[in-house]
Write an enzyme that holds these catalytic residues in place. Sequence first.
Site, PDB file in Angstrom:
ATOM      1  N   ASN A 139      19.310 -39.159 131.570  1.00  0.00           N
ATOM      2  CA  ASN A 139      19.414 -38.037 132.507  1.00  0.00           C
ATOM      3  C   ASN A 139      18.024 -37.654 133.006  1.00  0.00           C
ATOM      4  O   ASN A 139      17.059 -37.679 132.252  1.00  0.00           O
ATOM      5  CB  ASN A 139      20.059 -36.817 131.837  1.00  0.00           C
ATOM      6  N   GLU A 200      19.873 -40.297 137.237  1.00  0.00           N
ATOM      7  CA  GLU A 200      19.315 -39.900 138.522  1.00  0.00           C
ATOM      8  C   GLU A 200      18.211 -40.854 138.968  1.00  0.00           C
ATOM      9  O   GLU A 200      17.921 -40.938 140.155  1.00  0.00           O
ATOM     10  CB  GLU A 200      18.804 -38.455 138.449  1.00  0.00           C
ATOM     11  N   ASP A 249      13.213 -16.943 140.228  1.00  0.00           N
ATOM     12  CA  ASP A 249      14.151 -18.033 140.477  1.00  0.00           C
ATOM     13  C   ASP A 249      14.570 -18.059 141.950  1.00  0.00           C
ATOM     14  O   ASP A 249      14.067 -17.272 142.751  1.00  0.00           O
ATOM     15  CB  ASP A 249      15.350 -17.920 139.521  1.00  0.00           C
TER      16      ASP A 249
HETATM   17 MN    MN Z   1      22.507 -35.516 135.263  1.00  0.00          MN
END
Ligand code: MN
Length: 452
Positions: A139, A200, A249
Amino acid sequence: MSDLRDFLRDLEASGELLEIKDELSPRFEISSIMKELDGNALLFKRVSGFAGKMFAGACSSRKRILSAMGVSNDSLYSRLLDAIKNPHTPKTVSDGPVSEMVEKPNLHKIPVLTHFERDPGPYFTSAIVAARTHDGVENVSFHRLLVLDEKRLAIRIVPRHLHRIATDTGGKPLAVSISLGLHPAVLLAASCSAPYGVSEFGIANSLMGGGLELIECEHSEVYAPADSELVLEGWLHPETLVDEGPFVDISGTYDVVRRQPVVEVVRVLHRRDYVYQALLPGGLEHRILMGMPKEPKIFEFASNVVPRVKAVNLTPGGCGYFHAIVSIEKQNDGDAKNVIMACFSADPSLKHVVVVDTDIDAFNLDQVEWAIATRVRGDEDLLVVSNTRVSSLDPASDQSLQTGCKVGVDATVPFTKPREKFELPKVPMSDQAKRTLASVGRLVERTDLSRR
Ligand code: MN
């Protein structure tokens, strides 16, 4: 397309890189300029205490991302969906540009920015973190990292894929690579909500037509892009928790302080004259990277309930997160509300969805507002759903229960009313008029609305 250097060269060649020559400090000074010049690609040539340059705003414009990837806005969704469904595993190489310098960690030597007044310290904000399970599930995702001391970082992990991998170790340290200074295609891939199990890096490689190469980290079987500017190798300690935050954020407000895990950095790799990549929290780049990769899924879900969806825009003003504008070709007056429900099920973080007809450009907010002004009846065209699950980032929600409200707005022209009531009158323009216009130029830009 391959790395950040190629991207910078292209920006420079097309006159899209704003160079800043004054020496500026990584504490507030650079972020204050980034905030004022948000939307631009910025190259800071002199950074206090740092020999290299700093680059900010790679993805702060949608147009810039599209041109970096060589796609049109219309082909973006199919390109992203195709890459998610057909990831290509990148080639592994023994060393790359980033292995030029290999050092023991001293995070204070890196010009990490302190962005906002209440920030607890310097934060890496453009870093992508890669990890693998023992059976090879990889990941890659964005995480903000707060510098705690020379070797340690606090990492914010939301309960998604990295969280799952870290939890699966049963509390044992997890090897991670932290990479910075990357091409927009890699940044976009790392922002994708691909299913668990899809790497990814594979998505990025597919988006780049096979150009991505990875190096294996020394401390463990975990990988990083060989052409990164800077890579930190480290161990994530899932059970060593420290205060993380407050941090601005995407909502543009301070996120709360939470107990978050520590990453212990064991090795630093970088190009000799590495470019430090910065990203402004709550700025356009943050919002576009959070929003744009979610548009294809919303597009797909909406396409399931109506024959043609033209565009989906997760607007920067809606934080790239809370607002979607969707333009559709409807066949029935109920279609817009079905599309609203499909969008909310595609993306549980959405708060407000506005559906417009295809004569409205979903990326032109003046036009969208015009559609709301002229085509909406509040007593018929709103869909209000109370007490739904919403994002933890929604300041208006009940944050302890994480419930809030979702509103859909049908701003399409109803079939029950004559279409011509909603049309914008056109003025026929002769060839002579066009020649005249071209010869006089203009002093003031036309409004977006009249450009329809
Ligand atoms: Mn992912």
